[in-house]
Every structure is written in structure tokens, then in C-alpha cells.
Write an enzyme that holds these catalytic residues in place. Structure first.
Site, PDB file in Angstrom:
ATOM      1  N   SER A  76       0.824  -1.214   0.000  1.00 48.51           N
ATOM      2  CA  SER A  76       0.000   0.000   0.000  1.00 48.51           C
ATOM      3  C   SER A  76       0.856   1.261   0.000  1.00 48.51           C
ATOM      4  O   SER A  76       0.613   2.200  -0.771  1.00 48.51           O
ATOM      5  CB  SER A  76      -0.930   0.003   1.216  1.00 48.51           C
ATOM      6  OG  SER A  76      -1.820  -1.082   1.173  1.00 48.51           O
ATOM      7  N   ARG A 105     -14.318  -5.656 -12.776  1.00 43.78           N
ATOM      8  CA  ARG A 105     -14.281  -4.865 -11.544  1.00 43.78           C
ATOM      9  C   ARG A 105     -14.657  -3.412 -11.828  1.00 43.78           C
ATOM     10  O   ARG A 105     -14.108  -2.773 -12.725  1.00 43.78           O
ATOM     11  CB  ARG A 105     -12.902  -4.952 -10.886  1.00 43.78           C
ATOM     12  CG  ARG A 105     -12.572  -6.359 -10.426  1.00 43.78           C
ATOM     13  CD  ARG A 105     -11.185  -6.473  -9.843  1.00 43.78           C
ATOM     14  NE  ARG A 105     -11.055  -5.783  -8.572  1.00 43.78           N
ATOM     15  CZ  ARG A 105      -9.947  -5.791  -7.826  1.00 43.78           C
ATOM     16  NH1 ARG A 105      -8.885  -6.487  -8.243  1.00 43.78           N
ATOM     17  NH2 ARG A 105      -9.887  -5.145  -6.677  1.00 43.78           N
ATOM     18  N   SER A 155     -11.505   2.988  -0.715  1.00 47.53           N
ATOM     19  CA  SER A 155     -10.598   4.089  -0.378  1.00 47.53           C
ATOM     20  C   SER A 155      -9.551   4.312  -1.456  1.00 47.53           C
ATOM     21  O   SER A 155      -8.943   5.389  -1.535  1.00 47.53           O
ATOM     22  CB  SER A 155      -9.909   3.822   0.964  1.00 47.53           C
ATOM     23  OG  SER A 155      -9.082   2.676   0.867  1.00 47.53           O
ATOM     24  N   SER A 199     -12.662   2.830   5.353  1.00 43.04           N
ATOM     25  CA  SER A 199     -11.196   2.650   5.325  1.00 43.04           C
ATOM     26  C   SER A 199     -10.434   3.959   5.569  1.00 43.04           C
ATOM     27  O   SER A 199      -9.514   4.309   4.822  1.00 43.04           O
ATOM     28  CB  SER A 199     -10.766   2.029   3.989  1.00 43.04           C
ATOM     29  OG  SER A 199     -11.366   0.779   3.808  1.00 43.04           O
ATOM     30  N   ASP A 221      -8.921  -5.998   4.603  1.00 40.20           N
ATOM     31  CA  ASP A 221      -8.015  -6.998   4.023  1.00 40.20           C
ATOM     32  C   ASP A 221      -7.638  -8.111   4.995  1.00 40.20           C
ATOM     33  O   ASP A 221      -7.084  -9.130   4.575  1.00 40.20           O
ATOM     34  CB  ASP A 221      -6.736  -6.326   3.501  1.00 40.20           C
ATOM     35  CG  ASP A 221      -6.936  -5.687   2.136  1.00 40.20           C
ATOM     36  OD1 ASP A 221      -7.966  -5.974   1.487  1.00 40.20           O
ATOM     37  OD2 ASP A 221      -6.081  -4.897   1.720  1.00 40.20           O
ATOM     38  N   ARG A 276     -14.778 -11.954  -2.185  1.00 37.39           N
ATOM     39  CA  ARG A 276     -14.126 -12.649  -1.075  1.00 37.39           C
ATOM     40  C   ARG A 276     -15.117 -13.226  -0.072  1.00 37.39           C
ATOM     41  O   ARG A 276     -14.802 -14.220   0.606  1.00 37.39           O
ATOM     42  CB  ARG A 276     -13.134 -11.710  -0.374  1.00 37.39           C
ATOM     43  CG  ARG A 276     -11.880 -11.472  -1.204  1.00 37.39           C
ATOM     44  CD  ARG A 276     -10.911 -10.518  -0.552  1.00 37.39           C
ATOM     45  NE  ARG A 276      -9.653 -10.472  -1.316  1.00 37.39           N
ATOM     46  CZ  ARG A 276      -8.697  -9.579  -1.130  1.00 37.39           C
ATOM     47  NH1 ARG A 276      -8.837  -8.637  -0.201  1.00 37.39           N
ATOM     48  NH2 ARG A 276      -7.598  -9.613  -1.857  1.00 37.39           N
TER      49      ARG A 276
END
Length: 420
Positions: free
Chosen positions: A24, A99, A146, A173, A294, A325
Site C-alpha cells: 500500500s 471490476r 478508499s 477505510s 483486508d 471474497r
């Protein structure tokens, strides 16, 4: 590649694990380095995503393929929109083309960007004609990824008048937004974040004192070692580097969350030592992960391995990751005997005794269940610690290279038995 994890035990005094820089932080700094070439970065992540970022930012081609790298897609869309006179097509894998990116694209268009969709409306691939963006005020729904927000903030200092971004509704986030703002501050950009309004001042060039930055190691990657220690015997400890207590990364909340699993975190000189101090006394873990989604897969797998339940909320962004997920977690945990229910933003796992001495022994069943990973690195790594409880097979195991290329080697070094 299919890897088999044979029921294992952590070795006494395992070697220190060295984890590379945060993906990140690295990807944010790499984009800033492209805008301010005088910036020098140390300890850049060796993940596939960061390598994709570096290659794309150096490329002179008009076709940019970022494969599965979602962060790269979002950050590079904003970056190329500001590159006056350059035309690019940015594309990715089949999953990437599903996506959504419309929220970011439409916001950039409001600022004056020239972006069009080449296939499905609202999704990559995108055609971007870089131009000077002269507008500086824009609004965005606050509950989006975010990464959309950070993409805008990262290009903001190079906009003629900076940026005033109003976030509408409850913000998701926040730590990732604060990470971006902190990194901007470190290179000399003046920012403010009050209520739901973020202001970024323009910055033409870096000052001499803001030209060297070192990336902290990745907290998302250390989550799997928290799970390993939680699933091990009392007294187990693993040391990792390079970490600091005052972290910019939202996933550093792991040090608090895993105390409930009996894991203590000791901070040393750029290291952390994880110690299994006591057995977990919880019946059910309840946790709002809107600021650290995450780590949801890791926590769910830990709870299952310990035989306790969990109720995890704040997970709405997980549906637009490398895979959905929430659906993937439910499917794969249920293969192992879990009872799982999901909503649009939550996951519930019922307490179980799958791995108790009275239950069915998975280790007698050959190589164990095959866990599908869905092209998602975090599915592979979140389930791997369950190799301390049973035999498992991990499908497409090298997907871990997206964020943590040396993951399997590091697991072997602490005692995991892994074969191809």
C-alpha cells in the site's frame, strides 16, 4: 501450481522473518515518485502489484496491461488522466475487466479528464487522453473503495489549483486515506482533513529535506503469522521485521485484535515478536473491519481453526476485490466443515469442533481438501495457517506473488511441511 500442506508444528526458535515493504505504501510512493522524480524510496515492496506499478510508470507504450493489480488500475487511471498529451489504453485480466471503476472515472471526468470505456460500461479497459485538469472541486460517495479516494489525493498536488474533495456519507477505510495524506505531508504537501472535506494544496517541486523515504514492512502480510501463532501451542513465538508501533497502515490493528486470541505483540528495534501467551477464551469474535477489510479472511480462518465463531462486519468492499471474497470464504470454509452465512457486508461463522480430538480427523484423508484461491493471493495465505490443524492442498498457490512472493519459503522456515 498445487501445493500440499501436511499437518505441521512450528519449530522451536524459528528464524526471524523479514517481510518486504508495504504494498500500500509502496504503490502510493511510486506514483508520487513519477510525479516528483527527485523522490528516492527505500524498501519498496517486491510484490507483483508493486512491480506492475513500476513497469507501467516507466513504460512508453500506449497499451498498459496491469493484469490482476487492482490498486495499480485505480492509481494509474488517475495518473494517466493528468499526463498532458499522452494517450494510453489501460487494461487487465478477465476479472479486472469485471471490476467496477466508474465512480473514479466519473469523478476524474468532473475534474476535466478525457476517459472512455472500450468494452463494458463502467469497467476496464479504459482509453485515457491525458490533459491538464484545471478544476479543483469534486464530491464523491464516502463508502466507496478508499483506493478511489487515494488515487485522487495522490494526483492532487500536481493539479494547477490542488484539490478540494468532499466525501458524502460515512467514510470507509479511513486509515488508508490517512496513510495517503501522511505520505503527502512527508514530501512537503500541505493537506487538511476536517469532517468530510479534504483539501490538498498544489506543490510544484520537492524540498531537499523531503526527498528520501523508507517504506515500512507490510502489516497485511504479517497477519498470516498472527494466525499461525494463534493456532499454535502456548509459548510459540515468531519475530518479524521491519515494523514500528506508530504505523500508517490500518492493518496494524492486528496487534490489538489478536490479543483476544491469546497473542501478545512485543515491539523491538524495528521488529515485532508475536507470542502465544494463553489459550483463546472467546466463544465468538465480533469485529467491525470497515477500516481494515483486508484482514477479514485471516481472522475468519483463525476463528475456524480455533473452533470459535465470528461475526465480522464492514466488509462491503470485499465483493469487488480479486474475487468476491465473502462468497469465496463461505465456499472454502464450508469444504472443511464450517457453517458460514454472509450478507452484502458481513460474515458469520458458527463455533465448531472440527479439529477437536472427538471430531473427524482430516489428517487421515490423504492430502486433504483442495482450497480454491480464485486468483486471490489472500485466499491462499489466509487458509495456509490451517495446515497446523489438518492436511490441505492450495490451488494456484503461487498467486501469493501478488503481494508476498516468498510466503511459502517463509512458512517452511518456521516449520510448515509443504510439497508440490
Amino acid at each position: 501450481m498445487l501445493l500440499a500442506l501436511h499437518k505441521s508444528t512450528i519449530v522451536d526458535n524459528p528464524p526471524k522473518i523479514v517481510i518486504t515493504g508495504s504494498k500500500s505504501e509502496s504503490n502510493r510512493l511510486l506514483l508520487l515518485q513519477a510525479l516528483y522524480p527527485e523522490l528516492k524510496i527505500q524498501n519498496v515492496s517486491n510484490s507483483d502489484d508493486s512491480e506492475v506499478m513500476q513497469e507501467a510508470l516507466k513504460s512508453t507504450s500506449n497499451l498498459i496491461d496491469i493484469s490482476h493489480a487492482g490498486t495499480a488500475m485505480r492509481f494509474l487511471t488517475a495518473f494517466f488522466a493528468t499526463q498532458e498529451g499522452r494517450e494510453v489504453v489501460i487494461t487487465g485480466s478477465a476479472r479486472m475487466k469485471e471490476r467496477p471503476i466508474q465512480v473514479l472515472v466519473e469523478t476524474l471526468k468532473t475534474l476535466g479528464a478525457d476517459i472512455s470505456y472500450l468494452e463494458t460500461e463502467g469497467c476496464p479497459p479504459l482509453k485515457i487522453n491525458g490533459k491538464l485538469l484545471s478544476k479543483e472541486k469534486v464530491s464523491l460517495k464516502a463508502n466507496v473503495s478508499s483506493q478511489y479516494i487515494s488515487a485522487l489525493l495522490l494526483i492532487a498536488p500536481k493539479l494547477k489549483n490542488g484539490l478540494e474533495l468532499t466525501l458524502e456519507g460515512e467514510i470507509t477505510s479511513v486509515p488508508y486515506i490517512n496513510m495517503t495524506l501522511n505520505l503527502l505531508n512527508q514530501i512537503g504537501v500541505k493537506t487538511s482533513f476536517e469532517n468530510n472535506k479534504i483539501k490538498i494544496n498544489p506543490l510544484a517541486n520537492l524540498g531537499a529535506q523531503q526527498r528520501d523515504l523508507t517504506v515500512e514492512s507490510d502489516w497485511s502480510s504479517v497477519s498470516y503469522f498472527y494466525s499461525i501463532v494463534a493456532l499454535s501451542a502456548v509459548g510459540t513465538k515468531i519475530t518479524l521485521s521491519s515494523y514500528k508501533k506508530a504505523s500508517l497502515q490500518g492493518d496494524s490493528v492486528l496487534s490489538e485484535i489478536y490479543t483476544d486470541f491469546g497473542v501478545e505483540t512485543k515491539f523491538g528495534d524495528h521488529t515485532i515478536t508475536l507470542l502465544k501467551k494463553s489459550e483463546c477464551q472467546l466463544k465468538t469474535m465480533t469485529c467491525d473491519l470497515k477500516n481494515a477489510p483486508d484482514i477479514a479472511q485471516t481472522i475468519a480462518a483463525t476463528c475456524f481453526g480455533l473452533g470459535i465463531g465470528c461475526y465480522l462486519t464492514g466488509l462491503h468492499t470485499l465483493k469487488i476485490k480479486e474475487t468476491d471474497r465473502l462468497v469465496a470464504l463461505k465456499t472454502e470454509l464450508e469444504k472443511l466443515g464450517a457453517t458460514v452465512s454472509i450478507t452484502e457486508n458481513s460474515l458469520s461463522l458458527e463455533p465448531n469442533q472440527v479439529f477437536s480430538s472427538e471430531s473427524k480427523d482430516f489428517t487421515t484423508q490423504g492430502l486433504g481438501e483442495v482450497i480454491a484461491t480464485y486468483h486471490d493471493h489472500r485466499m491462499a495465505m489466509a487458509f495456509a495457517p490451517l495446515g497446523l490443524k489438518t492436511n490441505l492442498q492450495i490451488e494456484d498457490a503461487m498467486v501469493v506473488s501478488k503481494s508476498y512472493p516468498t510466503f511459502w519459503e517463509d512458512l517452511k522456515s518456521v516449520g510448515f511441511k509443504i510439497t508440490k
